[in-house]
Design a protein around this motif. Sequence first.
Motif, PDB file in Angstrom:
ATOM      1  N   PRO A 185       0.799  -1.232   0.000  1.00 41.09           N
ATOM      2  CA  PRO A 185       0.000   0.000   0.000  1.00 41.09           C
ATOM      3  C   PRO A 185       0.828   1.277   0.000  1.00 41.09           C
ATOM      4  CG  PRO A 185      -0.125  -1.099   2.134  1.00 41.09           C
ATOM      5  CD  PRO A 185       0.624  -2.011   1.216  1.00 41.09           C
ATOM      6  N   ASN A 186       2.043   1.243   0.533  1.00 40.82           N
ATOM      7  CA  ASN A 186       2.897   2.426   0.553  1.00 40.82           C
ATOM      8  C   ASN A 186       3.685   2.483  -0.752  1.00 40.82           C
ATOM      9  OD1 ASN A 186       4.937   4.331   0.957  1.00 40.82           O
ATOM     10  ND2 ASN A 186       5.071   3.874   3.149  1.00 40.82           N
ATOM     11  N   VAL A 187       3.437   3.501  -1.574  1.00 46.06           N
ATOM     12  CA  VAL A 187       4.062   3.594  -2.889  1.00 46.06           C
ATOM     13  C   VAL A 187       5.568   3.820  -2.774  1.00 46.06           C
ATOM     14  CG1 VAL A 187       4.076   4.883  -5.059  1.00 46.06           C
ATOM     15  CG2 VAL A 187       1.923   4.432  -3.914  1.00 46.06           C
ATOM     16  N   VAL A 188       6.008   4.586  -1.786  1.00 48.49           N
ATOM     17  CA  VAL A 188       7.445   4.831  -1.623  1.00 48.49           C
ATOM     18  C   VAL A 188       8.156   3.516  -1.325  1.00 48.49           C
ATOM     19  CG1 VAL A 188       9.183   6.012  -0.228  1.00 48.49           C
ATOM     20  CG2 VAL A 188       7.086   7.209  -0.882  1.00 48.49           C
ATOM     21  N   THR A 189       7.600   2.717  -0.451  1.00 46.15           N
ATOM     22  CA  THR A 189       8.195   1.416  -0.141  1.00 46.15           C
ATOM     23  C   THR A 189       8.203   0.523  -1.375  1.00 46.15           C
ATOM     24  OG1 THR A 189       7.444   1.593   2.135  1.00 46.15           O
ATOM     25  CG2 THR A 189       8.014  -0.602   1.359  1.00 46.15           C
ATOM     26  N   ALA A 190       7.123   0.544  -2.140  1.00 47.09           N
ATOM     27  CA  ALA A 190       7.065  -0.262  -3.357  1.00 47.09           C
ATOM     28  C   ALA A 190       8.147   0.157  -4.345  1.00 47.09           C
ATOM     29  CB  ALA A 190       5.690  -0.131  -3.997  1.00 47.09           C
ATOM     30  N   ILE A 191       8.359   1.446  -4.484  1.00 45.45           N
ATOM     31  CA  ILE A 191       9.378   1.927  -5.417  1.00 45.45           C
ATOM     32  C   ILE A 191      10.773   1.541  -4.939  1.00 45.45           C
ATOM     33  CG2 ILE A 191      10.460   4.017  -6.339  1.00 45.45           C
ATOM     34  CD1 ILE A 191       7.606   5.228  -6.430  1.00 45.45           C
ATOM     35  N   LEU A 192      11.050   1.767  -3.644  1.00 49.37           N
ATOM     36  CA  LEU A 192      12.389   1.472  -3.127  1.00 49.37           C
ATOM     37  C   LEU A 192      12.683  -0.029  -3.107  1.00 49.37           C
ATOM     38  CD1 LEU A 192      12.703   3.996  -0.170  1.00 49.37           C
ATOM     39  CD2 LEU A 192      13.741   4.130  -2.429  1.00 49.37           C
ATOM     40  N   ALA A 193      11.698  -0.822  -2.766  1.00 55.21           N
ATOM     41  CA  ALA A 193      11.940  -2.256  -2.605  1.00 55.21           C
ATOM     42  C   ALA A 193      11.806  -3.032  -3.903  1.00 55.21           C
ATOM     43  CB  ALA A 193      10.973  -2.828  -1.572  1.00 55.21           C
ATOM     44  N   SER A 194      11.037  -2.534  -4.848  1.00 51.53           N
ATOM     45  CA  SER A 194      10.806  -3.297  -6.050  1.00 51.53           C
ATOM     46  C   SER A 194      11.363  -2.621  -7.300  1.00 51.53           C
ATOM     47  CB  SER A 194       9.313  -3.551  -6.226  1.00 51.53           C
ATOM     48  OG  SER A 194       9.091  -4.330  -7.367  1.00 51.53           O
ATOM     49  N   TYR A 195      10.816  -1.482  -7.659  1.00 51.23           N
ATOM     50  CA  TYR A 195      11.251  -0.828  -8.890  1.00 51.23           C
ATOM     51  C   TYR A 195      12.711  -0.400  -8.817  1.00 51.23           C
ATOM     52  CZ  TYR A 195       6.269  -0.581  -9.976  1.00 51.23           C
ATOM     53  OH  TYR A 195       4.973  -0.892 -10.220  1.00 51.23           O
ATOM     54  N   ARG A 196      13.142   0.081  -7.670  1.00 52.04           N
ATOM     55  CA  ARG A 196      14.527   0.509  -7.485  1.00 52.04           C
ATOM     56  C   ARG A 196      15.271  -0.479  -6.594  1.00 52.04           C
ATOM     57  NH1 ARG A 196      15.118   5.834  -4.879  1.00 52.04           N
ATOM     58  NH2 ARG A 196      17.278   5.433  -5.340  1.00 52.04           N
ATOM     59  N   GLY A 197      14.933  -1.729  -6.690  1.00 49.34           N
ATOM     60  CA  GLY A 197      15.521  -2.739  -5.818  1.00 49.34           C
ATOM     61  C   GLY A 197      17.028  -2.836  -5.938  1.00 49.34           C
ATOM     62  N   TYR A 198      17.549  -2.769  -7.164  1.00 48.38           N
ATOM     63  CA  TYR A 198      19.004  -2.867  -7.340  1.00 48.38           C
ATOM     64  C   TYR A 198      19.715  -1.656  -6.744  1.00 48.38           C
ATOM     65  CZ  TYR A 198      18.366  -6.868 -10.384  1.00 48.38           C
ATOM     66  OH  TYR A 198      18.053  -8.092 -10.867  1.00 48.38           O
ATOM     67  N   ASP A 199      19.118  -0.478  -6.898  1.00 45.11           N
ATOM     68  CA  ASP A 199      19.701   0.721  -6.318  1.00 45.11           C
ATOM     69  C   ASP A 199      19.722   0.616  -4.794  1.00 45.11           C
ATOM     70  OD1 ASP A 199      20.712   3.427  -6.369  1.00 45.11           O
ATOM     71  OD2 ASP A 199      18.719   4.060  -5.718  1.00 45.11           O
ATOM     72  N   THR A 200      18.601   0.179  -4.218  1.00 41.62           N
ATOM     73  CA  THR A 200      18.533   0.017  -2.769  1.00 41.62           C
ATOM     74  C   THR A 200      19.521  -1.051  -2.306  1.00 41.62           C
ATOM     75  OG1 THR A 200      16.209   0.657  -2.833  1.00 41.62           O
ATOM     76  CG2 THR A 200      16.969  -0.443  -0.842  1.00 41.62           C
ATOM     77  N   LEU A 201      19.660  -2.128  -3.074  1.00 44.55           N
ATOM     78  CA  LEU A 201      20.642  -3.162  -2.749  1.00 44.55           C
ATOM     79  C   LEU A 201      22.052  -2.582  -2.783  1.00 44.55           C
ATOM     80  CD1 LEU A 201      21.344  -6.142  -2.180  1.00 44.55           C
ATOM     81  CD2 LEU A 201      21.462  -6.460  -4.655  1.00 44.55           C
ATOM     82  N   GLY A 202      22.327  -1.723  -3.771  1.00 44.20           N
ATOM     83  CA  GLY A 202      23.638  -1.073  -3.849  1.00 44.20           C
ATOM     84  C   GLY A 202      23.910  -0.199  -2.645  1.00 44.20           C
ATOM     85  N   GLU A 203      22.906   0.583  -2.219  1.00 42.65           N
ATOM     86  CA  GLU A 203      23.069   1.424  -1.040  1.00 42.65           C
ATOM     87  C   GLU A 203      23.312   0.575   0.200  1.00 42.65           C
ATOM     88  OE1 GLU A 203      19.524   3.760  -0.919  1.00 42.65           O
ATOM     89  OE2 GLU A 203      20.127   5.020  -2.607  1.00 42.65           O
ATOM     90  N   THR A 204      22.591  -0.521   0.309  1.00 53.66           N
ATOM     91  CA  THR A 204      22.774  -1.420   1.443  1.00 53.66           C
ATOM     92  C   THR A 204      24.164  -2.040   1.418  1.00 53.66           C
ATOM     93  OG1 THR A 204      20.417  -1.917   1.384  1.00 53.66           O
ATOM     94  CG2 THR A 204      21.789  -3.408   2.642  1.00 53.66           C
ATOM     95  N   ALA A 205      24.652  -2.391   0.228  1.00 56.15           N
ATOM     96  CA  ALA A 205      25.997  -2.964   0.106  1.00 56.15           C
ATOM     97  C   ALA A 205      27.054  -1.950   0.526  1.00 56.15           C
ATOM     98  CB  ALA A 205      26.246  -3.427  -1.331  1.00 56.15           C
ATOM     99  N   VAL A 206      26.842  -0.673   0.193  1.00 57.25           N
ATOM    100  CA  VAL A 206      27.794   0.362   0.601  1.00 57.25           C
ATOM    101  C   VAL A 206      27.831   0.473   2.122  1.00 57.25           C
ATOM    102  CG1 VAL A 206      28.186   2.861   0.605  1.00 57.25           C
ATOM    103  CG2 VAL A 206      27.702   1.684  -1.539  1.00 57.25           C
ATOM    104  N   VAL A 207      26.658   0.505   2.737  1.00 59.58           N
ATOM    105  CA  VAL A 207      26.597   0.601   4.201  1.00 59.58           C
ATOM    106  C   VAL A 207      27.231  -0.632   4.841  1.00 59.58           C
ATOM    107  CG1 VAL A 207      25.032   0.711   6.179  1.00 59.58           C
ATOM    108  CG2 VAL A 207      24.575   2.108   4.180  1.00 59.58           C
ATOM    109  N   PHE A 208      26.953  -1.816   4.301  1.00 60.06           N
ATOM    110  CA  PHE A 208      27.521  -3.052   4.837  1.00 60.06           C
ATOM    111  C   PHE A 208      29.049  -3.052   4.700  1.00 60.06           C
ATOM    112  CE2 PHE A 208      28.946  -7.457   4.160  1.00 60.06           C
ATOM    113  CZ  PHE A 208      28.578  -7.999   5.372  1.00 60.06           C
TER     114      PHE A 208
END
Length: 188
Positions: free
Chosen positions: A136-159
């Motif tokens: 239901p939250n569009v921002v979460t849908a965009i970050l987790a799905s449509y921009r999943g690789y980008d979010t994964l990249g950001e998470t990899a940088v933090v890790f």
Amino acid sequence: METFINITLFTMLVATAIAIVRMQRLFAIAMLSGVFSLLSALLFVVLDAVDVAFTEAAVGAGISTVLVLGTLALTSRVAKHSTHSPAIPLLVVLVTGATLMYGTLDMPNFGSPDAPAQTHVSPDYLERSPHEIGVPNVVTAILASYRGYDTLGETAVVFTAGIGVLLLISGLHRRREDEDEEEESGES
């Protein structure tokens, strides 16, 4: 009110940057760099870029500051005076800044309702997200799905930065143990 907050944050960023350039104490520079990153994160929040703000706060203010402080523990605490003129670095900064400003001249005004992001991309995401993603939250849908690789990249940088901090801390711990052993053997 939002314009006042933006101007205040930008003013604080400029003041912090000037203070960083003028200081000689590396510890104070490291702390002010963390403050600069936190101010940047606040500015990103005001500009509704919460995901970027989170990454800036975690990496810029958190992990980078810890890494710089760890490096300071291994080196000198005072910057050495430069023997060359600061004219060339200043020129590079001015040319880079002018180029970046020139690159923004043909962009639509901030928040403009007829900007391409508002007329093409946003309505498409708002319409498709509930059916395609089921979140239901569009921002979460965009970050987790449509921009999943980008979010994964950001998470990899933090890790990766977190692993770097752990390695640095373990190296400092080992160095202190070695110094303690040398002191004990020297006292005997």
